[in-house]
Design an enzyme around this catalytic site. Structure first.
Site, PDB file in Angstrom:
ATOM      1  N   ILE A  15       1.396  -6.633  -5.616  1.00 17.46           N
ATOM      2  CA  ILE A  15       2.738  -7.182  -5.373  1.00 17.46           C
ATOM      3  C   ILE A  15       3.701  -6.039  -5.011  1.00 17.46           C
ATOM      4  CG2 ILE A  15       3.741  -7.025  -7.693  1.00 17.46           C
ATOM      5  CD1 ILE A  15       3.868 -10.211  -5.615  1.00 17.46           C
ATOM      6  N   SER A  16       3.259  -4.813  -5.242  1.00 13.75           N
ATOM      7  CA  SER A  16       4.125  -3.641  -5.068  1.00 13.75           C
ATOM      8  C   SER A  16       3.843  -2.944  -3.736  1.00 13.75           C
ATOM      9  CB  SER A  16       3.878  -2.674  -6.236  1.00 13.75           C
ATOM     10  OG  SER A  16       4.275  -1.370  -5.906  1.00 13.75           O
ATOM     11  N   PRO A  17       4.815  -2.979  -2.797  1.00 13.39           N
ATOM     12  CA  PRO A  17       4.585  -2.301  -1.512  1.00 13.39           C
ATOM     13  C   PRO A  17       4.532  -0.784  -1.674  1.00 13.39           C
ATOM     14  CG  PRO A  17       6.851  -3.106  -1.643  1.00 13.39           C
ATOM     15  CD  PRO A  17       6.139  -3.625  -2.849  1.00 13.39           C
ATOM     16  N   SER A  19       3.192   0.737  -4.067  1.00 17.58           N
ATOM     17  CA  SER A  19       1.826   1.051  -4.501  1.00 17.58           C
ATOM     18  C   SER A  19       0.881   1.124  -3.308  1.00 17.58           C
ATOM     19  CB  SER A  19       1.309  -0.016  -5.469  1.00 17.58           C
ATOM     20  OG  SER A  19       2.059  -0.028  -6.652  1.00 17.58           O
TER      21      SER A  19
END
Ligand code: GSH
EC number: 2.5.1.18
Length: 224
Positions: A15-17, A19
């Site tokens: 969900i984390s860009p 990351s």
């Protein structure tokens, strides 16, 4: 003289860009820095809760800044990121628990596929604006990553089982023990010590910790 291989753990959630950026950079640097890169899918929602933090999209002014930042990062890191049109729905309503469970199931059964499946999940949600909550979405991500039909069916069947939930929880709890408050959360093992680094914007610092050189986001473009 060859230097000893150092372990680097990457705790991340698709969900984390941010990351995604860190993931691609670490995969690119793996041979150059000779690191044992350990991919550790965790649940960012659990980390946020334990650390009493909020994702940037939940902070009014950060949410305004976010699209521009993500666009700039994509260009800088050469990662084909693009804001989903339905960001609120993606982050607030749909979340990533199922995607992280699917990924964990893949990681437990076929760890050599974790990298490709992670990338395909990111590509779906953060490049093509596609769903990452439905079984059909996981099937398509698995196919795009090159998993066989039986490997996909196995991961789909296992993603709701207790061992998969426990494993995802244990990665999340390990990160929380290291005071994680967001993603990407990177743990470098150097001289018997664990050094933690938060963010995709700390690679020069990580390189220094590892005693290596930072050549920018695409090391193959450097003189390595
Ligand atoms: N400055 C970091 C920001 C990373 C970031 O904002 N990550 C989000 C998840 S997508 C997060 O966990 N934020 C928590 C925080 O900023 O406290 C970077 O460039 O990578």
């Amino acid at each position: 003289m060859a230097t000893a291989r150092k372990t680097v753990e990457l705790f991340y959630d698709v969900i984390s860009p941010y990351s995604w950026m860190a993931f691609e950079v670490l995969c690119r640097y793996r041979p150059h820095w000779n690191i044992n890169l350990q991919l550790k899918p965790f649940f960012l929602g659990g980390v946020m809760q334990a650390s009493d933090n909020k994702p940037p999209a939940f902070v009014r002014f950060k949410a305004i800044y976010l699209p521009k930042d993500v666009e700039r990062l994509g260009a800088y890191f050469q990662v084909p990121v693009s804001m989903p049109a339905n960001l609120i729905d993606v982050m607030f309503n749909k979340g990533s628990l199922k995607a992280q469970r699917f990924l964990t199931a893949v990681d437990m059964e076929n760890p050599e596929q974790t990298e490709k499946v992670s990338r395909e999940l990111w590509r779906r949600v953060w490049s093509k604006g596609q769903d990452i909550t439905e079984p059909e979405s996981f099937k398509q991500a698995g196919e795009a990553a090159g998993l066989s039909d039986s490997e996909i069916d196995e991961a789909l069947a296992k993603m709701t089982t207790q061992p998969v939930k426990d494993r995802l929880k244990s990665h999340t709890e390990r990160a929380i023990k290291l005071y994680a408050f967001g993603a990407p959360y990177i743990v470098a093992h150097v001289n018997g010590k664990e050094e933690v680094v938060f963010g995709s914007d700390r690679f020069p610092i990580l390189a220094r910790i590892l005693g290596e050189e930072w050549f920018g986001p695409v090391p193959s473009n450097s003189k390595l």
